[in-house]
Scaffold this motif. Structure first.
Motif, PDB file in Angstrom:
ATOM      1  N   LEU A  98      -5.028   3.779  -0.768  1.00  0.00           N
ATOM      2  CA  LEU A  98      -4.527   2.192  -0.318  1.00  0.00           C
ATOM      3  C   LEU A  98      -4.105   2.260   0.755  1.00  0.00           C
ATOM      4  O   LEU A  98      -3.574   2.656   1.624  1.00  0.00           O
ATOM      5  CB  LEU A  98      -3.813   0.880  -1.449  1.00  0.00           C
ATOM      6  N   ARG A  99      -5.042   1.425   1.758  1.00  0.00           N
ATOM      7  CA  ARG A  99      -4.542   0.828   3.100  1.00  0.00           C
ATOM      8  C   ARG A  99      -4.565  -0.562   3.274  1.00  0.00           C
ATOM      9  O   ARG A  99      -5.408  -1.267   2.778  1.00  0.00           O
ATOM     10  CB  ARG A  99      -5.226   1.291   3.866  1.00  0.00           C
TER      11      ARG A  99
ATOM     12  N   ASP B 298       2.668   6.094   7.245  1.00  0.00           N
ATOM     13  CA  ASP B 298       2.698   4.844   6.904  1.00  0.00           C
ATOM     14  C   ASP B 298       3.963   4.855   6.733  1.00  0.00           C
ATOM     15  O   ASP B 298       4.640   3.097   6.836  1.00  0.00           O
ATOM     16  CB  ASP B 298       1.839   4.419   6.255  1.00  0.00           C
ATOM     17  N   LEU B 299       5.343   5.842   6.388  1.00  0.00           N
ATOM     18  CA  LEU B 299       6.671   5.316   6.049  1.00  0.00           C
ATOM     19  C   LEU B 299       7.132   4.825   7.839  1.00  0.00           C
ATOM     20  O   LEU B 299       8.074   4.474   7.960  1.00  0.00           O
ATOM     21  CB  LEU B 299       7.335   6.805   5.885  1.00  0.00           C
ATOM     22  N   LEU B 300       6.516   6.000   8.434  1.00  0.00           N
ATOM     23  CA  LEU B 300       7.492   6.630   9.418  1.00  0.00           C
ATOM     24  C   LEU B 300       7.399   5.177  10.829  1.00  0.00           C
ATOM     25  O   LEU B 300       8.299   5.063  11.050  1.00  0.00           O
ATOM     26  CB  LEU B 300       6.964   7.207  10.539  1.00  0.00           C
ATOM     27  N   GLU B 301       6.149   4.078  10.884  1.00  0.00           N
ATOM     28  CA  GLU B 301       5.812   2.667  11.795  1.00  0.00           C
ATOM     29  C   GLU B 301       6.928   2.306  11.364  1.00  0.00           C
ATOM     30  O   GLU B 301       7.355   1.509  12.355  1.00  0.00           O
ATOM     31  CB  GLU B 301       4.172   3.139  11.645  1.00  0.00           C
TER      32      GLU B 301
ATOM     33  N   SER C 211      -7.278  -2.068   0.590  1.00  0.00           N
ATOM     34  CA  SER C 211      -8.995  -1.556   0.615  1.00  0.00           C
ATOM     35  C   SER C 211      -8.436   0.000  -0.108  1.00  0.00           C
ATOM     36  O   SER C 211      -7.450   0.307   0.613  1.00  0.00           O
ATOM     37  CB  SER C 211     -10.108  -1.899   1.819  1.00  0.00           C
ATOM     38  N   GLU C 212      -9.156   0.627  -0.600  1.00  0.00           N
ATOM     39  CA  GLU C 212      -9.036   2.204  -1.027  1.00  0.00           C
ATOM     40  C   GLU C 212      -9.499   2.633  -0.123  1.00  0.00           C
ATOM     41  O   GLU C 212     -11.049   2.410   0.603  1.00  0.00           O
ATOM     42  CB  GLU C 212      -9.704   1.701  -2.826  1.00  0.00           C
TER      43      GLU C 212
ATOM     44  N   ALA D 101       1.418  -1.585  -0.159  1.00  0.00           N
ATOM     45  CA  ALA D 101       0.016  -0.336   0.316  1.00  0.00           C
ATOM     46  C   ALA D 101       0.521   1.336   0.203  1.00  0.00           C
ATOM     47  O   ALA D 101       0.909   2.267  -0.685  1.00  0.00           O
ATOM     48  CB  ALA D 101      -0.624  -0.564   1.107  1.00  0.00           C
ATOM     49  N   ALA D 102       1.865   1.401   0.861  1.00  0.00           N
ATOM     50  CA  ALA D 102       2.771   2.391   1.224  1.00  0.00           C
ATOM     51  C   ALA D 102       3.488   2.763  -0.389  1.00  0.00           C
ATOM     52  O   ALA D 102       3.868   4.023  -0.778  1.00  0.00           O
ATOM     53  CB  ALA D 102       3.598   2.282   2.122  1.00  0.00           C
ATOM     54  N   SER D 103       3.877   1.695  -0.422  1.00  0.00           N
ATOM     55  CA  SER D 103       4.473   2.201  -2.160  1.00  0.00           C
ATOM     56  C   SER D 103       3.261   2.653  -3.328  1.00  0.00           C
ATOM     57  O   SER D 103       4.783   3.440  -3.947  1.00  0.00           O
ATOM     58  CB  SER D 103       4.757   0.571  -3.245  1.00  0.00           C
ATOM     59  N   ALA D 104       2.079   1.622  -3.631  1.00  0.00           N
ATOM     60  CA  ALA D 104       1.566   2.336  -4.140  1.00  0.00           C
ATOM     61  C   ALA D 104       1.296   3.995  -3.954  1.00  0.00           C
ATOM     62  O   ALA D 104       1.306   4.346  -5.381  1.00  0.00           O
ATOM     63  CB  ALA D 104       0.096   1.339  -4.620  1.00  0.00           C
ATOM     64  N   ASN D 105       0.823   4.202  -2.381  1.00  0.00           N
ATOM     65  CA  ASN D 105       0.198   5.268  -1.966  1.00  0.00           C
ATOM     66  C   ASN D 105       1.342   6.950  -2.708  1.00  0.00           C
ATOM     67  O   ASN D 105       0.971   7.796  -2.808  1.00  0.00           O
ATOM     68  CB  ASN D 105      -0.439   5.488  -0.839  1.00  0.00           C
ATOM     69  N   LYS D 106       2.585   6.357  -2.703  1.00  0.00           N
ATOM     70  CA  LYS D 106       3.852   6.324  -2.778  1.00  0.00           C
ATOM     71  C   LYS D 106       3.728   7.186  -4.101  1.00  0.00           C
ATOM     72  O   LYS D 106       3.885   8.706  -4.310  1.00  0.00           O
ATOM     73  CB  LYS D 106       5.101   6.502  -2.561  1.00  0.00           C
TER      74      LYS D 106
END
Length: 148
Positions: A76-77, A102-105, A86-87, A21-26
């Motif tokens: 996405l999450r 999402d990147l920090l955690e 999910s979107e 999800a993080a890759s797609a969100n980036k």
């Protein structure tokens, strides 16, 4: 009752789904920033005492600071126990916050606990890179005992 192995399997699945999800969100966030003619974004965060937050988001064009447009962004999450993200939709500003959390955690889980941490994310839209400067706080104690 779930076993320890079940938990670890679900945890691993969640980490993988979060990473996907993080890759797609980036990519989605960079596309939205590019469409808005934003060249750089700085996101500052701070946390301590079991609380943490994004403090400031600053966007820059080639000529100076600019507002972040109030446009919708589809992200996405990860949902616990599901292998497919999910979107959902947020504004671009909220999407920047979500992506940073999402990147920090995964890299610095618990950054908001105890003495906490602070730092900045630097988004370079042309290079499509995000650099995190992370500053961890800690209390140090040096104790010495002498008997004479």
């Amino acid at each position: 009752m779930a076993s320890t192995e079940d938990f670890y399997a679900l945890y691993a699945l969640d980490r993988q789904t979060r990473s996907t999800a993080a890759s797609a969100n980036k990519e989605t966030v960079f596309a939205a920033l590019h469409a808005a003619n934003i060249a750089r974004v700085t996101v500052a965060f701070d946390g301590e005492g079991d609380s943490g937050q994004i403090n400031d988001i600053t966007a820059l064009t080639g000529t100076g600071e600019c507002p972040i447009p109030n446009i919708p962004v589809r992200l996405l999450r990860s949902d616990w126990g599901r292998d497919v993200p999910s979107e959902f939709t947020q504004t671009l500003r909220d999407a920047l916050e979500t992506l940073c959390y999402d990147l920090l955690e995964p890299e610095h889980g618990g950054w908001e606990n105890n003495d906490g941490a602070y730092g900045e994310f630097q988004f370079d839209v042309a290079q499509r890179t995000i650099v995190l400067e992370f500053n961890s706080r800690y209390t140090d104690v040096h104790t010495s005992t002498h008997s004479f």
